[in-house]
Motif scaffolding. Structure first.
Motif, mmCIF file in Angstrom:
data_model
loop_
_atom_site.group_PDB
_atom_site.id
_atom_site.type_symbol
_atom_site.label_atom_id
_atom_site.label_comp_id
_atom_site.label_asym_id
_atom_site.label_seq_id
_atom_site.Cartn_x
_atom_site.Cartn_y
_atom_site.Cartn_z
ATOM 1 N N UNK A 1 0.814 -1.222 0.000
ATOM 2 C CA UNK A 1 0.000 0.000 0.000
ATOM 3 C C UNK A 1 0.841 1.263 0.000
ATOM 4 N N UNK A 2 2.139 1.124 0.248
ATOM 5 C CA UNK A 2 3.032 2.286 0.270
ATOM 6 C C UNK A 2 3.506 2.620 -1.134
ATOM 7 N N UNK A 3 3.597 3.905 -1.422
ATOM 8 C CA UNK A 3 4.195 4.382 -2.670
ATOM 9 C C UNK A 3 5.250 5.390 -2.266
ATOM 10 N N UNK A 4 6.481 5.127 -2.592
ATOM 11 C CA UNK A 4 7.595 5.868 -2.000
ATOM 12 C C UNK A 4 7.565 7.355 -2.312
ATOM 13 N N UNK A 5 8.274 8.113 -1.520
ATOM 14 C CA UNK A 5 8.541 9.505 -1.841
ATOM 15 C C UNK A 5 9.478 9.560 -3.049
ATOM 16 N N UNK A 6 9.715 10.744 -3.576
ATOM 17 C CA UNK A 6 10.478 10.905 -4.809
ATOM 18 C C UNK A 6 11.933 10.480 -4.626
ATOM 19 N N UNK A 7 12.355 9.518 -5.432
ATOM 20 C CA UNK A 7 13.758 9.096 -5.452
ATOM 21 C C UNK A 7 14.435 9.821 -6.616
ATOM 22 N N UNK A 8 15.270 10.795 -6.301
ATOM 23 C CA UNK A 8 15.780 11.721 -7.315
ATOM 24 C C UNK A 8 17.208 11.440 -7.771
ATOM 25 N N UNK A 9 17.839 10.419 -7.207
ATOM 26 C CA UNK A 9 19.240 10.194 -7.541
ATOM 27 C C UNK A 9 19.544 8.713 -7.779
ATOM 28 N N UNK A 10 18.969 8.122 -8.819
ATOM 29 C CA UNK A 10 19.282 6.720 -9.116
ATOM 30 C C UNK A 10 20.767 6.484 -9.382
ATOM 31 N N UNK A 11 21.478 7.537 -9.806
ATOM 32 C CA UNK A 11 22.907 7.384 -10.067
ATOM 33 C C UNK A 11 23.671 6.939 -8.834
ATOM 34 N N UNK B 1 21.661 1.668 -5.137
ATOM 35 C CA UNK B 1 20.802 1.221 -4.042
ATOM 36 C C UNK B 1 21.354 1.748 -2.723
ATOM 37 N N UNK B 2 20.575 2.586 -2.051
ATOM 38 C CA UNK B 2 21.049 3.247 -0.832
ATOM 39 C C UNK B 2 20.582 2.495 0.417
ATOM 40 N N UNK B 3 21.169 2.861 1.541
ATOM 41 C CA UNK B 3 20.776 2.251 2.809
ATOM 42 C C UNK B 3 19.339 2.604 3.167
ATOM 43 N N UNK B 4 18.931 3.844 2.864
ATOM 44 C CA UNK B 4 17.557 4.245 3.160
ATOM 45 C C UNK B 4 16.570 3.417 2.348
ATOM 46 N N UNK C 1 13.056 -3.571 3.112
ATOM 47 C CA UNK C 1 13.104 -4.728 4.012
ATOM 48 C C UNK C 1 12.198 -4.559 5.226
ATOM 49 N N UNK C 2 12.305 -3.419 5.886
ATOM 50 C CA UNK C 2 11.571 -3.248 7.145
ATOM 51 C C UNK C 2 10.116 -2.868 6.926
ATOM 52 N N UNK C 3 9.835 -2.149 5.851
ATOM 53 C CA UNK C 3 8.465 -1.692 5.595
ATOM 54 C C UNK C 3 7.799 -2.444 4.448
ATOM 55 N N UNK C 4 8.515 -3.365 3.822
ATOM 56 C CA UNK C 4 7.972 -4.166 2.712
ATOM 57 C C UNK C 4 7.487 -3.311 1.547
ATOM 58 N N UNK C 5 8.008 -2.099 1.421
ATOM 59 C CA UNK C 5 7.609 -1.210 0.333
ATOM 60 C C UNK C 5 8.065 -1.807 -1.003
ATOM 61 N N UNK C 6 7.189 -1.767 -2.017
ATOM 62 C CA UNK C 6 7.545 -2.326 -3.323
ATOM 63 C C UNK C 6 7.198 -1.390 -4.488
ATOM 64 N N UNK C 7 6.649 -0.217 -4.216
ATOM 65 C CA UNK C 7 6.306 0.733 -5.269
ATOM 66 C C UNK C 7 7.161 1.978 -5.104
ATOM 67 N N UNK C 8 8.081 2.181 -6.048
ATOM 68 C CA UNK C 8 9.112 3.204 -5.911
ATOM 69 C C UNK C 8 8.940 4.256 -7.005
ATOM 70 N N UNK C 9 8.899 5.529 -6.606
ATOM 71 C CA UNK C 9 8.755 6.631 -7.558
ATOM 72 C C UNK C 9 10.126 7.094 -8.043
ATOM 73 N N UNK C 10 10.406 6.840 -9.299
ATOM 74 C CA UNK C 10 11.654 7.270 -9.922
ATOM 75 C C UNK C 10 11.488 8.712 -10.384
ATOM 76 N N UNK C 11 12.120 9.634 -9.689
ATOM 77 C CA UNK C 11 12.074 11.054 -10.055
ATOM 78 C C UNK C 11 13.441 11.521 -10.534
ATOM 79 N N UNK C 12 14.255 10.587 -11.011
ATOM 80 C CA UNK C 12 15.595 10.912 -11.468
ATOM 81 C C UNK C 12 15.646 11.208 -12.950
ATOM 82 N N UNK C 13 16.847 11.223 -13.485
ATOM 83 C CA UNK C 13 17.077 11.578 -14.884
ATOM 84 C C UNK C 13 16.806 10.384 -15.790
#
Length: 793
Positions: A108-118, A121-124, A130-142
């Motif tokens: 049910x979670x849709x992530x906040x804007x991920x602006x730096x795919x370059x 994969x970050x620790x956050x 892993x901890x929140x089982x989030x699976x929908x990621x918003x790519x706001x990068x280039x």
């Protein structure tokens, strides 16, 4: 062994060269991730999994053929949801029953804007995966294809590795806001030239050709998949019935039938996989469409935008609510079953207010909280796709954490957990911009408290099924991995770039062509000509993200202009003691043959700049469609607003009567008038006429009366490249675009406009006698009259 879905995928595999033999496997390395692909016979899907994730492949023998399946829960047997031969609905239903409440909460979670795919994969990101089982990621990068392929593969391998800890493998569904617009003035876009570039939605609407939209959707879907994006947050399909609205350019304009046709074409094109021109249905080139913003957001009072407090109310003085549903019901969601149904929809922020000033459905809250609106989809039309909130609706500016923004309109008195519960009660599935599952789990406990555990579990599993369908639709469970070489070959390929550029040319509208100054055959003569490009200053407004900042640049791209002319002249900036540009010194224009000036729409600010609302003293001012200051004193101006907060002793009055507009780019008009004055002086002294051509870079309707009488020609486009303007202005390509909205006569007719009614202004009439109405445009022969506009009149 034959299956409908296998036959569909057979064409896909054949076209992609992926399904070559029963035992075909290969390893593909992308930076630090190595994944394995396994081809299935008879058109079955190619599987993909990380080499060291611990995932095993199951084999099923049928006659002489052996089929491969991924054992995504590690139990050593083929479960219904792992069997790609089964229908998507059956697979999603089966898996939803196996998921824990924790796992569904993560979906049910849709992530906040991920602006730096370059950054990879970050620790956050690992934490919320892993901890929140989030699976929908918003790519706001280039649009950096290599970075996106690497990021996708690394993230998919990371979540796949959870199988070693006894967890089911649920892949990541990447999404994106629009990222294919050519112009630099688009509100949502992505950097990088390695993708095809197209007009904005408003520009594609200006072609009046739904097939161009269908082609764009198909190409954009293929490019998105090449970058790992499986869900598009768009398009905006709501009607833009107030000309001042700050998100007008993201829509298809104000005409209902045109918006319906464009929305239907987008969904049809994006949710298909085309092989040799044939629609083969869902496949590896499809994306989920998340159309927005139901039930419409283009009627904010006086054009204000609902992202921030000043624009949270949508008003219906024309009692036209039902008309605003049509692009959704008849178009994007296609609930009448003509073609494809959008897989998902996003709801608007705004609170709906009727002409009497009261909430339209009795609830003074935003759309995600308003069950009456949601029931129009769920109950009236049995829509079972995903419904997602827009970002930030569970956050309020008054929250103790003091967030930079929050759109929990009408629910500010609730706790964060209570807001999540209220949204689920209303019928929603997904929370945009939320990375933390804890409020959703608290909402589950509230449901158990009020309705019992069986009811709560059933409700969560229903949303789980809908959300899993998005992943099954596009084949992510079979293969979420990308081959970098294939992605580079697909994304931004020359055929896609060419199609985008042709759409840009088709979208440009010629408004004025005095004495046929624009005509065919001029391009060669301009190669020996001198052009002058004036410069302008924009005093950009501060936003919640950035302070105010001025820009001072030529109004057209100089390097692009040099491809067309022998010489290009521009201005020299004049600076004060602090280094700020205060004006310009023009060059000697005696050798100039043509003046071309780019003018942007009068800019009242962006969606995050509180445009129309002075937050310091909590007063309002008008959004304007003219460059010069506009003071709202006419009898058409409301002295008492329709909407307003309910205060302790009275209702807030949001009127801006007798207040003055604020425009950041008034200098665009100054630049035009100075250039025209200089050209007129040369003509008076030498008899040489220097034509002044305007490229109007529009985002919404514009009052052109401040400059039209003095312009030799005007073309307008909607987020297109400057090269496309030059091709039209210099006669390389004959214009054929048509206005997808009215250009108003003056601000009085704008004020008289009812926010929820389209095409209800008095259009501008130019010195040639042409009316700048919906569907107007010129070609070399004069006013365009063809079959494109007939069905939309």
């Amino acid at each position: 062994m034959k299956f409908v879905r296998i036959c569909t995928l057979a064409a896909v595999c054949l076209a992609l060269g992926a399904c070559t033999s029963n035992k075909s496997t290969k390893e593909i390395s992308t930076h630090s991730t190595v994944h394995v692909t396994v081809a299935n016979p008879n058109g079955g899907p190619t599987l993909g999994y990380a080499k060291n994730s611990g995932l095993k492949v199951l084999k099923v023998k049928e006659g002489t053929d052996t089929y491969s399946f991924k054992d995504m829960n590690g139990n050593g047997k083929l479960d219904v949801w792992e069997d790609w031969r089964k229908p998507v609905d059956e697979r999603a239903q089966a898996l939803s029953k196996e998921l824990t409440i924790d796992e569904i909460a993560g979906l049910m979670l849709f992530s906040s804007h991920e602006q730096n795919p370059e950054a990879g994969l970050t620790e956050a990101q690992k934490k919320y995966l892993k901890e929140d089982n989030l699976r929908n990621v918003l790519n706001a990068g280039s649009n950096d294809v290599e970075a996106l392929v690497s990021w996708n593969n690394a993230m998919q391998a990371y979540v796949e590795g959870f199988i070693k800890e006894g967890h089911k493998v649920i892949p990541v569904n990447f999404s994106s806001d629009p990222r294919s617009t050519a112009g630099s003035d688009a509100q949502y876009n992505a950097e990088g030239e390695d993708i095809s570039r197209w007009p904005s939605n408003l520009g594609i609407a200006a072609t009046f050709d739904p097939e161009i939209m269908r082609t764009f959707a198909r190409i954009a879907a293929e490019e998105y998949r090449g970058m790992g994006i499986a869900t598009a947050l768009g398009p905006q399909i709501e009607l833009a019935t107030d000309p001042r609205w700050l998100r007008f350019d993201g829509t298809f304009g104000e005409n209902t039938r045109l918006a319906v046709d464009m929305a239907e074409a987008y969904v049809d094109g994006s949710q298909s996989t085309y092989i040799n021109g044939e629609d083969t249905g869902w496949g590896v080139r499809s994306i989920n469409a998340m159309i927005k913003h139901f039930p419409g957001d283009g009627m904010g009072e006086s054009g204000r935008e609902s992202h921030l407090e000043g624009g949270k109310y949508a008003v219906y003085p024309g009692d036209n609510f039902q008309e605003h549903l049509k692009p959704f019901i008849d178009g994007g969601l296609n609930l009448k079953g003509k073609t494809k149904q959008a897989a998902s929809a996003m709801l608007s922020y705004s609170v709906a207010i009727g002409a009497d000033g009261n909430p339209l459905f009795g609830l003074n809250r935003g759309s995600a909280y308003d069950q009456s609106k949601i029931d129009m989809l769920r109950k009236d039309h049995q829509y079972e796709g995903v419904l997602c909130t827009d970002w930030g609706v569970t956050v309020a500016m008054s929250d103790p954490a003091k967030p930079s923004f929050g759109m929990a309109w009408g629910a500010e008195n609730l706790s964060v957990e209570e807001r999540h519960y209220a949204i689920l009660l209303a019928g929603m599935d997904m929370f945009g911009g939320n990375n933390d599952k804890k409020p959703i789990l608290a909402a589950y406990d509230m449901w158990v408290r009020d309705f019992g555990e069986a009811s709560a579990k059933e409700r969560f599993q229903l949303s789980g099924k809908r959300l899993l369908t998005l992943l099954f639709n596009v084949g992510l469970f079979e293969n979420p991995y990308l081959d970098l070489d294939e992605s580079k070959a697909s994304v931004g390929s020359q055929d896609k770039r060419d199609a985008g550029y042709q759409a840009q040319l088709a979208s440009i509208v010629m408004l004025k062509n005095k004495n046929n100054v624009i005509r065919t055959g001029l391009l060669e003569s301009y190669k020996d000509a001198v052009a002058y490009i004036p410069s302008s200053i924009h005093h950009n407004f501060p936003s919640i993200w950035a302070p105010a900042a001025d820009t001072a640049d030529p109004t057209m791209n100089i390097e692009t202009a040099k491809r067309y002319f022998k010489e290009v002249l521009s201005d020299t900036p004049v600076k004060d003691a602090e280094g700020n540009v205060t004006g310009f010194t023009a060059p000697d224009l005696s050798t100039v043959d043509v003046i071309i000036i780019g003018m942007q729409s009068p800019d009242s600010g962006g969606v995050f700049s509180n445009a129309g609302f002075d937050k310091d003293d909590r007063t309002f001012y008008p959004l304007s469609l003219q460059y010069r200051p506009y003071t709202a004193t006419s009898t058409a101006v409301r002295q008492t607003s329709i909407s307003g907060d309910i205060l302790e002793d009275a209702k807030e009055n949001r009127s801006y009567y007798n207040k003055t507009s604020r425009i950041s780019n008034e200098y665009d008009l100054d630049a035009f008038l100075k250039a025209k004055e200089a050209a007129a002086a040369i003509e008076a002294n030498t008899g040489k006429h220097i034509p002044v051509l305007v490229a109007l870079k529009a985002k919404n309707p514009v009052m052109v009366g401040e400059f039209e009488p003095q312009a030799d020609a005007i073309v307008t486009g909607f987020s297109v490249d400057d090269a496309a303007y030059f091709d039209i202005l210099l006669g390389k390509t004959e214009p054929k675009g048509l206005l997808p909205m009215q250009f108003p006569k003056d601000m009085i007719t704008v004020e008289a406009n009812k926010e929820d009614l389209g095409q209800d202004m008095t259009p501008y009439t130019d010195e040639m006698g042409n009316l700048y109405d919906f569907g107007y445009g010129l070609n070399y022969s004069g006013v365009i009259s063809d079959t494109r506009t007939a069905k939309y009149q």
